[in-house]
Design a protein around this motif. Structure first.
Motif, PDB file in Angstrom:
ATOM      1  N   ARG A   1     -24.923   6.461   6.245  1.00 27.25           N
ATOM      2  CA  ARG A   1     -23.756   5.670   6.639  1.00 27.25           C
ATOM      3  C   ARG A   1     -22.481   6.506   6.530  1.00 27.25           C
ATOM      4  NH1 ARG A   1     -21.830   0.007   3.772  1.00 27.25           N
ATOM      5  NH2 ARG A   1     -20.058  -0.408   5.164  1.00 27.25           N
ATOM      6  N   TYR A   2     -22.376   7.304   5.495  1.00 28.29           N
ATOM      7  CA  TYR A   2     -21.219   8.187   5.324  1.00 28.29           C
ATOM      8  C   TYR A   2     -21.090   9.137   6.510  1.00 28.29           C
ATOM      9  CZ  TYR A   2     -18.122  11.727   3.291  1.00 28.29           C
ATOM     10  OH  TYR A   2     -17.084  12.603   3.060  1.00 28.29           O
ATOM     11  N   ARG A   3     -22.216   9.612   6.964  1.00 24.05           N
ATOM     12  CA  ARG A   3     -22.206  10.586   8.066  1.00 24.05           C
ATOM     13  C   ARG A   3     -21.883   9.946   9.413  1.00 24.05           C
ATOM     14  NH1 ARG A   3     -25.618  15.184   6.726  1.00 24.05           N
ATOM     15  NH2 ARG A   3     -26.496  15.203   8.818  1.00 24.05           N
ATOM     16  N   MET A   4     -22.151   8.654   9.556  1.00 19.96           N
ATOM     17  CA  MET A   4     -22.029   8.003  10.865  1.00 19.96           C
ATOM     18  C   MET A   4     -20.841   7.033  10.977  1.00 19.96           C
ATOM     19  SD  MET A   4     -24.616   9.368  12.388  1.00 19.96           S
ATOM     20  CE  MET A   4     -24.667   8.364  13.890  1.00 19.96           C
ATOM     21  N   ASP A   5     -20.353   6.515   9.845  1.00 23.90           N
ATOM     22  CA  ASP A   5     -19.369   5.431   9.834  1.00 23.90           C
ATOM     23  C   ASP A   5     -18.043   5.958   9.287  1.00 23.90           C
ATOM     24  OD1 ASP A   5     -17.826   3.176   9.285  1.00 23.90           O
ATOM     25  OD2 ASP A   5     -19.514   1.976   8.605  1.00 23.90           O
ATOM     26  N   THR A   6     -17.057   6.167  10.178  1.00 25.77           N
ATOM     27  CA  THR A   6     -15.787   6.765   9.764  1.00 25.77           C
ATOM     28  C   THR A   6     -15.036   5.940   8.726  1.00 25.77           C
ATOM     29  OG1 THR A   6     -15.556   7.932  11.871  1.00 25.77           O
ATOM     30  CG2 THR A   6     -13.550   7.621  10.572  1.00 25.77           C
ATOM     31  N   PRO A   7     -14.868   4.621   8.897  1.00 25.04           N
ATOM     32  CA  PRO A   7     -14.181   3.845   7.854  1.00 25.04           C
ATOM     33  C   PRO A   7     -14.880   3.932   6.503  1.00 25.04           C
ATOM     34  CG  PRO A   7     -14.281   2.583   9.886  1.00 25.04           C
ATOM     35  CD  PRO A   7     -15.145   3.785  10.089  1.00 25.04           C
ATOM     36  N   PHE A   8     -16.210   3.912   6.507  1.00 24.67           N
ATOM     37  CA  PHE A   8     -16.938   4.027   5.239  1.00 24.67           C
ATOM     38  C   PHE A   8     -16.746   5.419   4.638  1.00 24.67           C
ATOM     39  CE2 PHE A   8     -20.878   4.953   2.833  1.00 24.67           C
ATOM     40  CZ  PHE A   8     -20.727   3.993   1.837  1.00 24.67           C
ATOM     41  N   ARG A   9     -16.745   6.437   5.477  1.00 21.96           N
ATOM     42  CA  ARG A   9     -16.510   7.792   4.986  1.00 21.96           C
ATOM     43  C   ARG A   9     -15.123   7.898   4.362  1.00 21.96           C
ATOM     44  NH1 ARG A   9     -17.957  10.261   9.123  1.00 21.96           N
ATOM     45  NH2 ARG A   9     -15.978  10.627  10.195  1.00 21.96           N
ATOM     46  N   ASN A  10     -14.119   7.308   5.016  1.00 24.58           N
ATOM     47  CA  ASN A  10     -12.763   7.347   4.463  1.00 24.58           C
ATOM     48  C   ASN A  10     -12.690   6.630   3.114  1.00 24.58           C
ATOM     49  OD1 ASN A  10     -11.887   8.728   6.726  1.00 24.58           O
ATOM     50  ND2 ASN A  10     -11.151   6.907   7.783  1.00 24.58           N
ATOM     51  N   ALA A  11     -13.399   5.513   2.989  1.00 25.47           N
ATOM     52  CA  ALA A  11     -13.400   4.767   1.735  1.00 25.47           C
ATOM     53  C   ALA A  11     -14.079   5.580   0.629  1.00 25.47           C
ATOM     54  CB  ALA A  11     -14.110   3.425   1.919  1.00 25.47           C
ATOM     55  N   THR A  12     -15.169   6.269   0.978  1.00 27.20           N
ATOM     56  CA  THR A  12     -15.875   7.101  -0.008  1.00 27.20           C
ATOM     57  C   THR A  12     -15.008   8.268  -0.444  1.00 27.20           C
ATOM     58  OG1 THR A  12     -18.002   6.512   1.003  1.00 27.20           O
ATOM     59  CG2 THR A  12     -17.966   8.434  -0.445  1.00 27.20           C
ATOM     60  N   ASP A  13     -14.353   8.907   0.516  1.00 28.95           N
ATOM     61  CA  ASP A  13     -13.455  10.019   0.190  1.00 28.95           C
ATOM     62  C   ASP A  13     -12.326   9.552  -0.732  1.00 28.95           C
ATOM     63  OD1 ASP A  13     -15.006  11.642   1.759  1.00 28.95           O
ATOM     64  OD2 ASP A  13     -13.615  11.704   3.457  1.00 28.95           O
ATOM     65  N   ALA A  14     -11.814   8.350  -0.480  1.00 27.86           N
ATOM     66  CA  ALA A  14     -10.731   7.813  -1.303  1.00 27.86           C
ATOM     67  C   ALA A  14     -11.231   7.513  -2.722  1.00 27.86           C
ATOM     68  CB  ALA A  14     -10.162   6.542  -0.664  1.00 27.86           C
ATOM     69  N   ALA A  15     -12.452   7.001  -2.837  1.00 25.72           N
ATOM     70  CA  ALA A  15     -13.019   6.722  -4.158  1.00 25.72           C
ATOM     71  C   ALA A  15     -13.195   8.025  -4.944  1.00 25.72           C
ATOM     72  CB  ALA A  15     -14.356   6.004  -4.010  1.00 25.72           C
ATOM     73  N   ALA A  16     -13.664   9.064  -4.260  1.00 27.57           N
ATOM     74  CA  ALA A  16     -13.810  10.371  -4.916  1.00 27.57           C
ATOM     75  C   ALA A  16     -12.444  10.935  -5.293  1.00 27.57           C
ATOM     76  CB  ALA A  16     -14.552  11.339  -3.994  1.00 27.57           C
ATOM     77  N   ASP A  17     -11.465  10.773  -4.415  1.00 25.84           N
ATOM     78  CA  ASP A  17     -10.115  11.270  -4.670  1.00 25.84           C
ATOM     79  C   ASP A  17      -9.532  10.648  -5.941  1.00 25.84           C
ATOM     80  OD1 ASP A  17      -7.610  12.675  -3.747  1.00 25.84           O
ATOM     81  OD2 ASP A  17      -6.883  10.603  -3.718  1.00 25.84           O
ATOM     82  N   GLY A  18      -9.813   9.374  -6.146  1.00 22.12           N
ATOM     83  CA  GLY A  18      -9.317   8.700  -7.341  1.00 22.12           C
ATOM     84  C   GLY A  18      -9.904   9.249  -8.622  1.00 22.12           C
ATOM     85  N   LEU A  19     -11.024   9.948  -8.523  1.00 22.82           N
ATOM     86  CA  LEU A  19     -11.665  10.573  -9.685  1.00 22.82           C
ATOM     87  C   LEU A  19     -11.372  12.073  -9.763  1.00 22.82           C
ATOM     88  CD1 LEU A  19     -15.150   8.806  -9.493  1.00 22.82           C
ATOM     89  CD2 LEU A  19     -13.358   8.393 -11.178  1.00 22.82           C
ATOM     90  N   ASP A  20     -10.404  12.548  -8.964  1.00 20.57           N
ATOM     91  CA  ASP A  20     -10.065  13.977  -8.904  1.00 20.57           C
ATOM     92  C   ASP A  20     -11.243  14.808  -8.411  1.00 20.57           C
ATOM     93  OD1 ASP A  20      -7.416  13.874  -9.592  1.00 20.57           O
ATOM     94  OD2 ASP A  20      -7.761  14.180 -11.730  1.00 20.57           O
ATOM     95  N   LEU A  21     -11.977  14.259  -7.436  1.00 19.30           N
ATOM     96  CA  LEU A  21     -13.107  14.953  -6.833  1.00 19.30           C
ATOM     97  C   LEU A  21     -12.862  15.133  -5.340  1.00 19.30           C
ATOM     98  CD1 LEU A  21     -15.998  12.870  -8.457  1.00 19.30           C
ATOM     99  CD2 LEU A  21     -15.382  15.222  -9.056  1.00 19.30           C
ATOM    100  N   ASP A  22     -13.325  16.246  -4.816  1.00 18.44           N
ATOM    101  CA  ASP A  22     -13.326  16.475  -3.372  1.00 18.44           C
ATOM    102  C   ASP A  22     -14.753  16.390  -2.869  1.00 18.44           C
ATOM    103  OD1 ASP A  22     -10.536  16.975  -2.991  1.00 18.44           O
ATOM    104  OD2 ASP A  22     -10.819  18.971  -3.860  1.00 18.44           O
ATOM    105  N   VAL A  23     -14.956  15.695  -1.750  1.00 12.45           N
ATOM    106  CA  VAL A  23     -16.273  15.663  -1.117  1.00 12.45           C
ATOM    107  C   VAL A  23     -16.401  16.925  -0.276  1.00 12.45           C
ATOM    108  CG1 VAL A  23     -17.825  14.428   0.434  1.00 12.45           C
ATOM    109  CG2 VAL A  23     -16.281  13.142  -1.071  1.00 12.45           C
TER     110      VAL A  23
END
Length: 248
Positions: free
Chosen positions: A42-64
């Protein structure tokens, strides 16, 4: 402007956080975990979901860094992040031990990926304790030469210089009465570095190739690529390439 198509529901946000949670467990592999595999797809195919995942990682000081089909979500903690691993945080290591262990980590990376092309090639690299130890010992003289410039002035890599001086004084392998490597041997330090990579899902033991052999995972190559600008890594890679040229 935010559109309805780009708004994630609470369930979507929970799924995004779940994917980051999977990524924070680097030894997990999505091919064996259906939910992880589905979220990764889903991350690979769904842009809004990918953006949400990236934002969740960003909040933890992580880069995908990558969403790899076999190795999962590859995350990289930012410098200073509470999730970053620092040798100085190791409770059992003194200053000299940290220097040598740090040198071992950099040497493993430089031995396996001496050129930019190696960092892009996805073939599995194999490495052994003896190879890394031999690599560093053969480069001792080169490291000594690299520690000064053409005018004989010290080059500003004091930690690298201190590390190889300590390393050169240790024996390669000193077995204990039980057959294990002594804590004071360089191969024992290299083993500690490689075993840590195994714990982080970046390597695996290759005992079928012989004792002390490992395979380096794609995940490790990606992490090395992210940190390839470090002065110590650059110096060892330069020396490694020079040695390879001489062998040819």
């Amino acid at each position: 402007m935010t559109t309805a198509a780009n708004i994630c529901s609470p369930a979507d946000l929970a799924d995004a956080c779940a994917l980051v949670r999977f990524g924070c467990q680097p030894r997990l592999r999505p091919l064996g975990i259906p939910r992880y595999r589905d979220l990764l797809q889903r991350y690979r195919m769904d842009t809004p979901f990918r953006n949400a995942t990236d934002a969740a990682a960003d909040g933890l000081d992580l880069d995908v860094i990558e969403a790899h089909q076999a190795e999962g979500l590859i995350l990289h903690p930012r410098e200073g992040s509470w999730l970053s691993y620092r040798l100085k945080d190791h409770p059992k290591l003194g200053a000299k031990d940290r220097l040598v262990l740090g040198l071992a980590h950099v040497a493993i990376a430089a031995r396996a990926y001496p050129t930019p092309a190696d960092l892009e090639e996805q073939s599995i690299k194999r490495i052994s304790l003896a190879e890394v130890d031999d690599f560093l010992r053969r480069l001792t003289d080169r490291l000594r030469e690299a520690s000064v410039d053409a005018d004989g002035l010290a080059v500003a890599h004091p930690e690298l210089q201190a590390a190889w001086r300590v390393y050169a004084k240790l024996p390669p392998s000193r077995p204990t009465p039980t057959g294990r490597l002594s804590e004071s041997s360089t191969q024992r330090v290299i083993k500690e570095a490689l075993d840590w990579l195994v714990e982080q899902g970046m390597a695996c033991c290759a005992n079928e190739l012989g004792p002390g052999h490992y395979r380096l995972a794609h995940r490790f190559r990606v992490q090395v690529r992210e940190a390839a600008a470090s002065a110590a890594f650059t110096t060892l890679c330069d020396l490694r390439r020079a040695h390879l040229t001489e062998e040819d």
